[in-house]
Design an enzyme around this catalytic site. Structure first.
Site, PDB file in Angstrom:
ATOM      1  N   ARG A 153     -14.001  35.160 -11.747  1.00 35.50           N
ATOM      2  CA  ARG A 153     -14.373  36.541 -11.422  1.00 35.50           C
ATOM      3  C   ARG A 153     -13.132  37.380 -11.176  1.00 35.50           C
ATOM      4  NH1 ARG A 153     -15.020  39.494  -6.535  1.00 35.50           N
ATOM      5  NH2 ARG A 153     -14.802  37.666  -5.205  1.00 35.50           N
TER       6      ARG A 153
ATOM      7  N   HIS B 199     -13.356  30.706  -2.124  1.00 34.13           N
ATOM      8  CA  HIS B 199     -13.701  32.107  -1.848  1.00 34.13           C
ATOM      9  C   HIS B 199     -15.052  32.531  -2.420  1.00 34.13           C
ATOM     10  CE1 HIS B 199     -13.062  36.324  -1.096  1.00 34.13           C
ATOM     11  NE2 HIS B 199     -13.078  36.635  -2.372  1.00 34.13           N
TER      12      HIS B 199
ATOM     13  N   GLU C  98      -6.836  40.921  -1.831  1.00 32.79           N
ATOM     14  CA  GLU C  98      -6.038  41.173  -3.039  1.00 32.79           C
ATOM     15  C   GLU C  98      -5.496  42.602  -3.038  1.00 32.79           C
ATOM     16  OE1 GLU C  98      -7.554  39.253  -6.558  1.00 32.79           O
ATOM     17  OE2 GLU C  98      -7.362  41.111  -7.680  1.00 32.79           O
TER      18      GLU C  98
ATOM     19  N   PHE D 120      -6.086  46.080  -9.089  1.00 30.73           N
ATOM     20  CA  PHE D 120      -6.558  44.745  -8.724  1.00 30.73           C
ATOM     21  C   PHE D 120      -6.223  43.779  -9.853  1.00 30.73           C
ATOM     22  CE2 PHE D 120      -9.627  43.295  -5.307  1.00 30.73           C
ATOM     23  CZ  PHE D 120      -9.135  44.124  -4.316  1.00 30.73           C
TER      24      PHE D 120
ATOM     25  N   ARG E 113      -7.175  35.665 -10.724  1.00 30.45           N
ATOM     26  CA  ARG E 113      -7.074  34.800  -9.542  1.00 30.45           C
ATOM     27  C   ARG E 113      -6.863  33.334  -9.886  1.00 30.45           C
ATOM     28  NH1 ARG E 113     -11.704  37.627  -5.713  1.00 30.45           N
ATOM     29  NH2 ARG E 113     -10.374  39.389  -5.174  1.00 30.45           N
TER      30      ARG E 113
ATOM     31  N   LEU F  11      -9.208  35.501   4.773  1.00 28.22           N
ATOM     32  CA  LEU F  11      -8.732  36.153   3.555  1.00 28.22           C
ATOM     33  C   LEU F  11      -7.718  37.252   3.841  1.00 28.22           C
ATOM     34  CD1 LEU F  11      -9.364  36.479   0.414  1.00 28.22           C
ATOM     35  CD2 LEU F  11     -10.638  38.483   1.118  1.00 28.22           C
TER      36      LEU F  11
ATOM     37  N   GLN G  37     -14.327  29.746  -7.321  1.00 26.82           N
ATOM     38  CA  GLN G  37     -13.060  30.498  -7.251  1.00 26.82           C
ATOM     39  C   GLN G  37     -12.269  30.171  -5.984  1.00 26.82           C
ATOM     40  OE1 GLN G  37     -12.903  35.070  -6.837  1.00 26.82           O
ATOM     41  NE2 GLN G  37     -12.039  34.621  -8.857  1.00 26.82           N
TER      42      GLN G  37
ATOM     43  N   HIS H   9      -9.285  31.744  -3.972  1.00 30.52           N
ATOM     44  CA  HIS H   9      -8.550  33.011  -3.859  1.00 30.52           C
ATOM     45  C   HIS H   9      -7.089  32.690  -3.559  1.00 30.52           C
ATOM     46  CE1 HIS H   9      -7.300  36.937  -2.376  1.00 30.52           C
ATOM     47  NE2 HIS H   9      -8.446  37.450  -2.767  1.00 30.52           N
TER      48      HIS H   9
HETATM   49  C1  LIG Z   1     -13.715  37.898   2.921  1.00 26.52           C
HETATM   50  C2  LIG Z   1     -14.316  38.369   1.619  1.00 26.52           C
HETATM   51  C3  LIG Z   1     -13.866  39.532   1.027  1.00 26.52           C
HETATM   52  C4  LIG Z   1     -14.415  39.979  -0.168  1.00 26.52           C
HETATM   53  N1  LIG Z   1     -13.962  41.148  -0.729  1.00 26.52           N
HETATM   54  C5  LIG Z   1     -14.533  41.598  -1.875  1.00 26.52           C
HETATM   55  C6  LIG Z   1     -14.118  42.832  -2.457  1.00 26.52           C
HETATM   56  O1  LIG Z   1     -13.278  43.544  -1.927  1.00 26.52           O
HETATM   57  N2  LIG Z   1     -14.709  43.215  -3.611  1.00 26.52           N
HETATM   58  C7  LIG Z   1     -15.673  42.481  -4.239  1.00 26.52           C
HETATM   59  O2  LIG Z   1     -16.171  42.882  -5.299  1.00 26.52           O
HETATM   60  N3  LIG Z   1     -16.101  41.300  -3.695  1.00 26.52           N
HETATM   61  C8  LIG Z   1     -15.563  40.868  -2.532  1.00 26.52           C
HETATM   62  N4  LIG Z   1     -16.002  39.676  -1.991  1.00 26.52           N
HETATM   63  C9  LIG Z   1     -17.171  39.014  -2.573  1.00 26.52           C
HETATM   64  C10 LIG Z   1     -18.444  39.780  -2.174  1.00 26.52           C
HETATM   65  O3  LIG Z   1     -18.286  40.288  -0.869  1.00 26.52           O
HETATM   66  C11 LIG Z   1     -19.688  38.910  -2.194  1.00 26.52           C
HETATM   67  O4  LIG Z   1     -19.770  38.188  -3.388  1.00 26.52           O
HETATM   68  C12 LIG Z   1     -20.943  39.791  -2.084  1.00 26.52           C
HETATM   69  O5  LIG Z   1     -20.829  40.675  -0.989  1.00 26.52           O
HETATM   70  C13 LIG Z   1     -22.194  38.957  -1.949  1.00 26.52           C
HETATM   71  O6  LIG Z   1     -23.267  39.824  -1.705  1.00 26.52           O
HETATM   72  P1  LIG Z   1     -24.765  39.293  -1.744  1.00 26.52           P
HETATM   73  O7  LIG Z   1     -25.632  40.464  -1.464  1.00 26.52           O
HETATM   74  O8  LIG Z   1     -24.993  38.525  -2.978  1.00 26.52           O
HETATM   75  O9  LIG Z   1     -24.836  38.241  -0.529  1.00 26.52           O
HETATM   76  P2  LIG Z   1     -24.539  38.381   1.029  1.00 26.52           P
HETATM   77  O10 LIG Z   1     -23.921  39.668   1.403  1.00 26.52           O
HETATM   78  O11 LIG Z   1     -23.852  37.121   1.420  1.00 26.52           O
HETATM   79  O12 LIG Z   1     -25.981  38.388   1.660  1.00 26.52           O
HETATM   80  C14 LIG Z   1     -26.818  37.257   1.682  1.00 26.52           C
HETATM   81  C15 LIG Z   1     -28.069  37.599   2.437  1.00 26.52           C
HETATM   82  O13 LIG Z   1     -28.993  36.521   2.330  1.00 26.52           O
HETATM   83  C16 LIG Z   1     -29.514  36.215   3.598  1.00 26.52           C
HETATM   84  N5  LIG Z   1     -29.928  34.810   3.571  1.00 26.52           N
HETATM   85  C17 LIG Z   1     -29.243  33.750   3.088  1.00 26.52           C
HETATM   86  N6  LIG Z   1     -29.982  32.636   3.213  1.00 26.52           N
HETATM   87  C18 LIG Z   1     -31.151  33.003   3.784  1.00 26.52           C
HETATM   88  C19 LIG Z   1     -32.320  32.307   4.165  1.00 26.52           C
HETATM   89  N7  LIG Z   1     -32.456  30.980   4.006  1.00 26.52           N
HETATM   90  N8  LIG Z   1     -33.324  33.009   4.737  1.00 26.52           N
HETATM   91  C20 LIG Z   1     -33.225  34.350   4.925  1.00 26.52           C
HETATM   92  N9  LIG Z   1     -32.135  35.053   4.573  1.00 26.52           N
HETATM   93  C21 LIG Z   1     -31.123  34.393   4.001  1.00 26.52           C
HETATM   94  C22 LIG Z   1     -28.389  36.538   4.563  1.00 26.52           C
HETATM   95  O14 LIG Z   1     -28.883  36.745   5.852  1.00 26.52           O
HETATM   96  C23 LIG Z   1     -27.855  37.819   3.934  1.00 26.52           C
HETATM   97  O15 LIG Z   1     -28.652  38.923   4.340  1.00 26.52           O
HETATM   98  C24 LIG Z   1     -15.446  39.228  -0.793  1.00 26.52           C
HETATM   99  C25 LIG Z   1     -15.894  38.051  -0.200  1.00 26.52           C
HETATM  100  C26 LIG Z   1     -15.343  37.612   0.998  1.00 26.52           C
HETATM  101  C27 LIG Z   1     -15.838  36.338   1.582  1.00 26.52           C
END
Ligand SMILES: Cc1cc2nc3c(=O)[nH]c(=O)nc-3n(C[C@H](O)[C@H](O)[C@H](O)COP(=O)(O)OP(=O)(O)OC[C@H]3O[C@@H](n4cnc5c(N)ncnc54)[C@H](O)[C@@H]3O)c2cc1C
Length: 572
Positions: free
Chosen positions: A384, A349, A253, A122, A284, A250, A238, A240
């Site tokens: 990141r 991203h 990567e 990566f 990135r 997306l 960021q 992407h």
């Molecule tokens: C397309 C894509 C591909 C990616 N690929 C990678 C990868 O391969 N490797 C990597 O390291 N990172 C990757 N990332 C980044 C990574 O996926 C995210 O940064 C990470 O998954 C975020 O996780 P989280 O638990 O912080 O939030 P999220 O998974 O976004 O979860 C947020 C939670 O909060 C809840 N929520 C939000 N607001 C409220 C509210 N007001 N009331 C109640 N619930 C609420 C939602 O329902 C959800 O359950 C990628 C991102 C994207 C967009």
């Protein structure tokens, strides 16, 4: 089962977790395993949280030839020396055990021909240390964590499709829970908690287009900001390098990790000029700037893109290891990526900034924790590295869950007054009461916000564009107060939720712009064309943003923690 109920049946738990993506679910498991009673709230079903979209993988220095020090150094260099090195060290040291824990819990990580866990390369990494499940890594981990949560049902209550509107504080300023709306029937409820962990994810919808889904609206960042929590590194957004033109989807990567090339319209592998050692696998921020420069200087395609040539990867390998992007190419661009290049450009991203925390996940508000993309520890600093975010969500989600659970034995269960509930009820009734055609539509305001951010607060920025964006945001904030909605019902009323989310997005956007205006240098994802050099003498520090009673966010600074890696010139 609710663990403790008072006479009004107010849900009361030791630890309230808002968000059920990877950070929230990992925090919930850790808190429950530490003996706490836990509520986990999510505005969508947990396995639809945005973590499900994570494709390429998760980093760990697990291979005997690799080391946590090398992972830490790459992360620090990737952050353009803005990452806090104590937090980075904790993350990189803990990564191998976390991968093994996930594997033992049931995540089917890819194995190579010898039966060992396989890796892919990566960006910005000096070793291939990204562990993956084809290009559905987030989905694979999220489902396994959800299964694990089921095993703790006696002390862990799930509130699925509940929307948190506000955080609650007691008279001393301690966070004591939240107000949530049951999306199925519109009922508002007070949740009491000794500790609250925000795990609400990022804020991609502030931009248009973005790789992030419609639910990623910065709710947690704005809610924390509104009760006085400090935000940090908000200017670091960021872009992407490989997103589809128009819709922002997306292309992982992982494609470049498997060997894909970037080409300009003249067929030139242009990364030779920008990052001769790492080529397509530079950080990135570096690759996105290179692409944007090619496009701006007229060497891109007429649709404002350059090409990603995945035909360099053996076809069979693409069909096995990158099958989701084969589908994306076919369905959303009409391109068979195994046979021809696909047009891409940099797209919003991820947000490196968020609610400022220490390494245990504690924010500047007592009783309030944050973990995952909503938080800023800061392990990503100015940029990141790919595959470090999943790691961040899990390591700091677990730490926040354990810490929040560990300190609670002596604390009494708080009892919040109903007056805050009535305030929120009135606010929602006011939104529901707005006549159609009275104000601008929520979607129109949101679209203008997204376009403004993408035009002025993107890969390249300057004072004039940032000031323009700030003026637009201030006007949109006025318009948001009367934004019209169509649905006036109570059952799954996404219109009213959209109106509330718009307010959060505008708060987050303003924090990003104020921080970007403040940092008068170029570092990581913040490239100021009017201040094109990195300036360690003046700006090797975090920009913090808080509310402090004023209408416009207030700026302060905090030091970057440097342990043993002194800042160096950054080249790839
Ligand atoms: C397309 C894509 C591909 C990616 N690929 C990678 C990868 O391969 N490797 C990597 O390291 N990172 C990757 N990332 C980044 C990574 O996926 C995210 O940064 C990470 O998954 C975020 O996780 P989280 O638990 O912080 O939030 P999220 O998974 O976004 O979860 C947020 C939670 O909060 C809840 N929520 C939000 N607001 C409220 C509210 N007001 N009331 C109640 N619930 C609420 C939602 O329902 C959800 O359950 C990628 C991102 C994207 C967009």
């Amino acid at each position: 089962m609710r663990s403790q109920l008072d006479s009004r049946s107010v849900p009361s738990h030791d630890v309230l977790i808002i968000g059920a993506g990877l950070a929230g679910q990992r925090a919930a498991l850790a808190a429950a395993q530490s003996g706490a009673t836990v509520a986990i709230v999510s505005k969508v079903h947990p396995v639809r949280s945005h973590s499900v979209a994570a494709a390429g993988g998760i980093n760990a220095a697990l291979n005997p030839d690799d080391s946590w020090e090398s992972h830490a150094y790459d992360t620090i260099k990737g952050s353009d020396y803005l990452g806090d090195q104590d937090a980075i060290e904790i993350m990189c040291r803990a990564a191998p055990d976390e991968i093994l824990w996930l594997e033992h819990a049931g995540v089917t990580f890819h194995r190579d021909d010898t039966g060992h866990l396989g890796t892919r390369a990566f960006g910005g990494a000096s070793a291939a240390r990204t562990y993956y499940v084809a290009d559905i890594t987030g989905q694979a981990i999220l489902h396994v964590l959800y299964e694990q949560l089921m095993g703790h049902h006696e002390r862990l209550d799930r509130y699925e499709e509940w929307f948190t509107t506000d955080l609650l504080q007691d008279d001393e300023g301690r966070c004591v829970g939240a107000i949530c709306r049951n999306l199925r029937n519109g009922r508002l409820e007070l949740f009491n908690a000794k500790s609250t962990i925000l795990a609400c994810g990022g804020a991609g919808q502030v931009y248009r287009p973005t790789t992030n889904g419609l639910i990623v609206t910065g709710d947690g960042i704005a809610q924390a900001f509104r009760i006085g929590a400090r935000l940090m590194d908000m200017e670091m957004v960021q872009y992407h390098p490989t997103t589809l033109a128009g819709n922002g989807l997306l292309i992982t990567e992982g494609a470049r990790g498997e060997g894909a090339w970037l080409l300009n319209a003249e067929g030139e592998r242009f990364m030779e000029r920008y990052a001769p050692n790492k080529m397509e696998l530079a950080s990135r921020d570096v690759v996105s700037r290179a692409e944007q420069t090619e496009i701006d200087e007229g060497r891109g395609f007429p649709d404002g893109t350059v090409a990603l040539d995945i035909t360099k990867v053996p076809r069979q390998r693409t069909l096995e290891a990158l099958r989701e992007i084969v589908n994306i190419g076919r369905d959303f661009a009409g391109v068979d990526i195994t046979r021809e290049p696909i047009h891409i450009h940099p797209g919003q991203h991820y947000i490196m900034g968020g609610v400022k925390t220490d390494v245990e996940g504690r924010t500047t508000i007592p009783g309030l924790y944050a973990a995952g993309e909503v938080a800023c520890v800061s392990v990503h600093g100015g940029n990141r590295l790919g595959a470090n975010s999943l790691l961040d969500t899990l390591i700091f989600g677990r730490r926040a869950g354990e810490h929040a659970a560990g300190l609670l034995r002596e604390l009494p269960m708080p009892r919040s007054s109903n007056s805050r509930l009535l305030d929120t009820d009135r606010r929602i009734a006011e939104i529901l009461g707005r006549e159609p055609g009275h104000g601008r539509r929520v979607a129109a305001i949101k679209a203008e916000l997204g376009d403004t951010m993408n035009e002025n607060v993107a890969v390249f920025r300057d004072a004039a564009g940032l000031t323009r964006a700030h003026e637009t945001i201030r006007r949109l904030k006025e318009e948001e107060r009367t934004a019209a909605i169509d649905d006036h019902g109570t059952v799954f009323n996404q219109d009213v939720i959209g109106a509330i989310e718009l307010g959060y997005m505008l708060d987050v956007a303003e924090a990003i712009v104020v921080a970007a205006l403040e940092r008068k240098e170029s570092r990581g994802a913040q490239f100021r064309t009017d201040f094109p050099e990195r300036d360690d003498d003046q700006w090797l520090k975090h920009v913090d943003i808080s509310r402090n009673g004023t209408d416009v966010p207030t700026v302060s600074y905090s030091p970057v923690t440097i342990t043993k890696w002194e800042p160096e010139v950054r080249s790839y």
